[in-house]
Design an enzyme around this catalytic site. Structure first.
Site, mmCIF file in Angstrom:
data_model
loop_
_atom_site.group_PDB
_atom_site.id
_atom_site.type_symbol
_atom_site.label_atom_id
_atom_site.label_comp_id
_atom_site.label_asym_id
_atom_site.label_seq_id
_atom_site.Cartn_x
_atom_site.Cartn_y
_atom_site.Cartn_z
ATOM 1 C CE LYS A 48 41.052 25.768 -17.882
ATOM 2 N NZ LYS A 48 42.254 26.060 -17.071
ATOM 3 N N GLY A 49 36.969 20.222 -17.655
ATOM 4 C CA GLY A 49 37.012 18.847 -17.160
ATOM 5 C C GLY A 49 36.616 17.777 -18.167
ATOM 6 C CD GLU A 104 29.738 19.376 -16.760
ATOM 7 O OE1 GLU A 104 30.935 19.016 -16.796
ATOM 8 O OE2 GLU A 104 29.384 20.450 -16.285
ATOM 9 C CG ASP A 105 34.290 17.049 -15.505
ATOM 10 O OD1 ASP A 105 33.282 17.777 -15.644
ATOM 11 O OD2 ASP A 105 35.246 17.370 -14.790
ATOM 12 C CG ASP A 108 29.583 18.454 -6.608
ATOM 13 O OD1 ASP A 108 30.502 17.683 -6.336
ATOM 14 O OD2 ASP A 108 29.073 19.232 -5.779
ATOM 15 C CE LYS A 136 32.534 13.691 -5.784
ATOM 16 N NZ LYS A 136 33.273 14.839 -5.223
ATOM 17 C CG PHE A 157 39.128 16.270 -3.700
ATOM 18 C CD1 PHE A 157 39.464 16.409 -5.038
ATOM 19 C CD2 PHE A 157 38.987 17.416 -2.931
ATOM 20 C CE1 PHE A 157 39.672 17.651 -5.609
ATOM 21 C CE2 PHE A 157 39.200 18.669 -3.483
ATOM 22 C CZ PHE A 157 39.543 18.787 -4.823
ATOM 23 C CG ASP A 164 40.849 21.085 -11.712
ATOM 24 O OD1 ASP A 164 39.627 20.834 -11.719
ATOM 25 O OD2 ASP A 164 41.315 22.173 -11.331
ATOM 26 N NE ARG A 170 41.934 21.100 -15.719
ATOM 27 C CZ ARG A 170 40.731 21.408 -15.221
ATOM 28 N NH1 ARG A 170 39.776 20.497 -15.240
ATOM 29 N NH2 ARG A 170 40.478 22.590 -14.712
HETATM 30 C C1 PRP Z 1 32.910 21.215 -12.476
HETATM 31 C C2 PRP Z 1 32.358 20.157 -13.421
HETATM 32 C C3 PRP Z 1 31.002 20.695 -13.763
HETATM 33 C C4 PRP Z 1 30.581 21.383 -12.480
HETATM 34 C C5 PRP Z 1 29.693 20.460 -11.711
HETATM 35 O O1 PRP Z 1 33.473 22.214 -13.228
HETATM 36 O O2 PRP Z 1 33.161 20.018 -14.558
HETATM 37 O O3 PRP Z 1 31.031 21.621 -14.821
HETATM 38 O O4 PRP Z 1 31.768 21.671 -11.744
HETATM 39 O O5 PRP Z 1 29.274 21.050 -10.525
HETATM 40 P P1 PRP Z 1 27.751 21.311 -10.167
HETATM 41 O O6 PRP Z 1 26.974 20.052 -10.490
HETATM 42 O O7 PRP Z 1 27.831 21.580 -8.689
HETATM 43 O O8 PRP Z 1 27.255 22.501 -10.930
HETATM 44 P P2 PRP Z 1 34.527 23.286 -12.668
HETATM 45 O O9 PRP Z 1 33.776 24.554 -12.339
HETATM 46 O O10 PRP Z 1 35.320 22.670 -11.568
HETATM 47 O O11 PRP Z 1 35.424 23.614 -13.931
HETATM 48 P P3 PRP Z 1 36.505 22.723 -14.730
HETATM 49 O O12 PRP Z 1 35.729 21.657 -15.469
HETATM 50 O O13 PRP Z 1 37.151 23.700 -15.662
HETATM 51 O O14 PRP Z 1 37.480 22.131 -13.735
#
Ligand code: PRP
Length: 186
Positions: A48-49, A104-105, A108, A136, A157, A164, A170
């Protein structure tokens, strides 16, 4: 009185003006790289991000361009690229021969985009690129680099502008750093 989310924010990391500029810059890149490509362009927004970032970027593109949404989770441990991606919501169209930009938002560990990029390439897309609002790099666990980054951020964070904590924050209009007492167990 309503719950004021601002009081949970330690400081603003990416303000509204900077976010606008990042989206302007990314849109310019899309226009330059895809405006005359001759292939259908499909933006794939990862729920959703990415929704707020996607909407901001989408309205800046002046030529026809499709939008699709996916919801995925990636699993895996350590620094190798084993592991898998679970698709909770899939594309509603064929992307064969299309130029695809995954939005992507935040990146990580890099697992989600590494897996997703190969999944969509395997479906016969002409090209697949990954654009992320935030990155990051200090958290990377696998060998993956996005094709375009809005802003590199430290390992803090971050919430807001789509991101979120426990489905909250969000809808803040900026990216801020959450106060540790909000997520640290008491
Ligand atoms: C977050 C973000 C990416 C993913 C990145 O999504 O939006 O999709 O994690 O992490 P990574 O590089 O370690 O794979 P999340 O699972 O938190 O879902 P959301 O966007 O619905 O909050």
């Amino acid at each position: 009185m309503y719950y004021d989310m601002e009081k949970d924010i330690d400081h603003i990391l990416v303000g509204q003006e900077e976010l606008e500029k990042i989206c302007d810059r990314m849109a310019e890149r899309i226009i330059a790289d895809y405006g005359e490509s001759g292939h259908d362009l499909v933006l794939v927004s990862i729920l959703k991000g990415s929704v707020i970032f996607t909407a901001e970027l989408y309205k800046r593109i002046p030529f026809p361009c499709a939008i699709e949404f996916m919801k995925v989770s990636s699993y895996g441990a350590g620094t190798d690229s084993s592991g898998f991606i679970q698709v909770h919501l899939d594309l509603k169209r064929d992307i064969k021969g299309c130029d695809v930009i995954i939005l992507e938002d935040i990146v990580d560990s890099g697992r989600t985009l590494q897996k997703l990029r190969s999944l969509l390439s395997d479906r016969g897309a002409h090209s697949v690129k990954c654009f992320t609002l935030l990155d990051k790099p200090s958290r990377r666990q696998v060998d993956f680099n996005p094709d375009l980054v809005g802003k590199e951020v430290p390992d803090e964070f971050v919430v807001g502008f789509g991101l979120d904590y426990n489905e909250k924050y969000r809808n803040l209009p900026y990216v801020g750093v959450l106060k540790p007492e909000i997520y640290e167990t008491k």
